[in-house]
Write a protein that holds these residues in place. Structure first.
Motif, short mmCIF file in Angstrom:
data_model
loop_
_atom_site.label_atom_id
_atom_site.label_comp_id
_atom_site.label_asym_id
_atom_site.label_seq_id
_atom_site.Cartn_x
_atom_site.Cartn_y
_atom_site.Cartn_z
N ASP A 229 -7.61 -7.11 -4.22
CA ASP A 229 -7.71 -5.70 -4.65
C ASP A 229 -9.16 -5.25 -4.55
OD1 ASP A 229 -5.52 -3.88 -6.55
OD2 ASP A 229 -7.57 -3.15 -6.29
N GLY B 163 -3.16 -5.24 -3.25
CA GLY B 163 -3.23 -4.18 -4.26
C GLY B 163 -2.80 -4.79 -5.58
N GLY C 29 -0.14 -7.70 -12.71
CA GLY C 29 1.24 -7.90 -13.17
C GLY C 29 2.10 -8.68 -12.18
N TRP C 30 2.03 -8.32 -10.90
CA TRP C 30 2.86 -9.02 -9.88
C TRP C 30 2.38 -10.47 -9.72
CZ3 TRP C 30 4.73 -5.96 -4.97
CH2 TRP C 30 5.52 -4.88 -5.39
N ASP D 287 1.81 -3.74 -3.38
CA ASP D 287 2.09 -2.62 -4.27
C ASP D 287 0.94 -1.62 -4.16
OD1 ASP D 287 3.66 -1.35 -6.20
OD2 ASP D 287 2.69 -2.34 -7.89
N PRO E 258 -3.85 -4.50 -11.93
CA PRO E 258 -4.52 -5.46 -12.82
C PRO E 258 -3.93 -6.86 -12.81
CG PRO E 258 -3.08 -4.04 -14.11
CD PRO E 258 -3.02 -3.53 -12.68
N SER F 10 0.89 -5.34 -16.61
CA SER F 10 1.34 -4.00 -16.22
C SER F 10 2.87 -3.93 -16.21
CB SER F 10 0.80 -3.63 -14.83
OG SER F 10 1.42 -4.43 -13.85
N ASP G 42 -11.57 -4.86 0.17
CA ASP G 42 -10.60 -3.97 0.82
C ASP G 42 -9.81 -4.80 1.82
OD1 ASP G 42 -9.41 -2.08 2.64
OD2 ASP G 42 -10.80 -0.57 1.86
N ILE G 43 -8.50 -4.67 1.79
CA ILE G 43 -7.67 -5.47 2.71
C ILE G 43 -8.02 -5.18 4.18
CG2 ILE G 43 -5.75 -3.84 2.27
CD1 ILE G 43 -5.36 -7.41 3.46
C1 LIG Z 1 -0.13 0.35 -8.42
S1 LIG Z 1 -1.58 -0.63 -8.40
C2 LIG Z 1 -0.92 -2.25 -8.25
C3 LIG Z 1 -0.33 -2.80 -9.52
C4 LIG Z 1 -0.06 -4.31 -9.42
N1 LIG Z 1 1.01 -4.58 -8.47
C5 LIG Z 1 0.31 -4.95 -10.72
O1 LIG Z 1 1.41 -5.47 -10.84
O2 LIG Z 1 -0.52 -4.95 -11.64
C6 LIG Z 1 -2.20 -0.29 -6.79
C7 LIG Z 1 -3.49 -1.04 -6.44
O3 LIG Z 1 -3.73 -0.91 -5.02
C8 LIG Z 1 -5.13 -1.10 -4.83
N2 LIG Z 1 -5.54 -0.73 -3.45
C9 LIG Z 1 -5.44 0.48 -2.86
N3 LIG Z 1 -5.95 0.44 -1.60
C10 LIG Z 1 -6.37 -0.84 -1.40
C11 LIG Z 1 -6.99 -1.51 -0.29
N4 LIG Z 1 -7.27 -0.86 0.86
N5 LIG Z 1 -7.30 -2.83 -0.41
C12 LIG Z 1 -7.03 -3.49 -1.57
N6 LIG Z 1 -6.44 -2.90 -2.66
C13 LIG Z 1 -6.12 -1.60 -2.58
C14 LIG Z 1 -5.73 -0.23 -5.94
O4 LIG Z 1 -7.06 -0.59 -6.20
C15 LIG Z 1 -4.75 -0.51 -7.11
O5 LIG Z 1 -5.28 -1.48 -7.99
#
Ligand SMILES: C[S@@+](CC[C@H](N)C(=O)[O-])C[C@H]1O[C@@H](n2cnc3c(N)ncnc32)[C@H](O)[C@@H]1O
Length: 208
Positions: free
Chosen positions: A82, A59, A64-65, A122, A62, A33, A98-99
């Motif tokens: 995630d 989070g 990237g971090w 993120d 996919p 990403s 879910d966190i």
């Molecule tokens: C912007 S994306 C993250 C991109 C990631 N940092 C990367 O580098 O590929 C945000 C992510 O937060 C996740 N997310 C949102 N709420 C969440 C939760 N309560 N627990 C775990 N993941 C969560 C979403 O499923 C999504 O995949």
């Protein structure tokens, strides 16, 4: 063409160019990403991911971090969480949950054995089409992880999170300052300039 239309057109051209630049760069370097570049810039500024860091990526999909972190970390452990599925990454343990699930905190604790140096988040709430509501929901995630950090992060640990400069920005900033000694903000160049997204960097619990 009317001036306002011309301005709009040139703005959208600039936004598209910006997106394409980081998209192409991420493909060339094999990142999943464009977000990868945000962590690279954040780490260049604050230097929190090191060879021996124990790191929690929230989070993460996919991935990237987590890819960026796995290239730097040699001796530390990485746990990526995630709700969405994520393809494997070398030296990264992936949890699909879910966190805020009841058992997640215990899983984090047992993985790091109470030795967690850095949390990067993120996380973003699913978009509804209402930007103001989306920003509040994502900032709420940040606030909840700030509170969680007190239970899972080492006292001298670092917390980095996405945050939007929306209506509740000051509230979350206040919460961060009530928990951590050192609180700052940074907007990476790879974050779209028209987006209200910024990143929060906090370190060292106040209670120390
Ligand atoms: C912007 S994306 C993250 C991109 C990631 N940092 C990367 O580098 O590929 C945000 C992510 O937060 C996740 N997310 C949102 N709420 C969440 C939760 N309560 N627990 C775990 N993941 C969560 C979403 O499923 C999504 O995949």
């Amino acid at each position: 063409m009317k001036k306002s239309k011309r301005v709009k057109k040139s703005n959208s051209w600039r936004i598209k160019q910006h997106r394409d630049l980081f998209f192409k760069k991420s493909k060339t370097l094999g990142y999943r990403s464009r977000a990868s570049f945000k962590l690279i810039e954040l780490n260049e500024k604050f230097k929190f991911v090191k060879k021996n860091t124990n790191l929690l990526d929230l989070g993460a999909a996919p991935g990237g971090w987590s890819q960026v972190a796995s290239k730097i970390i040699e001796k530390g452990k990485i746990l990526s969480i995630d709700i969405k599925p994520m393809k494997p990454i070398k030296n990264v343990k992936i949890l699909k949950c879910d966190i805020f699930d009841k058992n997640t905190k215990d899983e984090i604790f047992s993985f790091f054995q109470g030795n967690l140096d850095v949390i990067i988040s993120d996380m973003a709430a699913d978009t509804t089409g209402n930007k103001s509501l989306d920003s509040i929901r994502t900032n709420q995630l940040c606030a909840e992880v700030l509170n969680l950090s007190l239970k899972i992060l080492k006292p001298k640990g670092v917390f980095v999170s996405k945050l939007f400069m929306g209506d509740d920005f000051l509230e979350v900033k206040k919460l961060a300052k009530s928990i951590f000694t050192d609180v700052s903000f940074f907007k990476p160049q790879s974050s779209r300039s028209e987006s209200k997204e910024t990143y929060l960097h906090c370190k060292i619990f106040k209670s120390l």
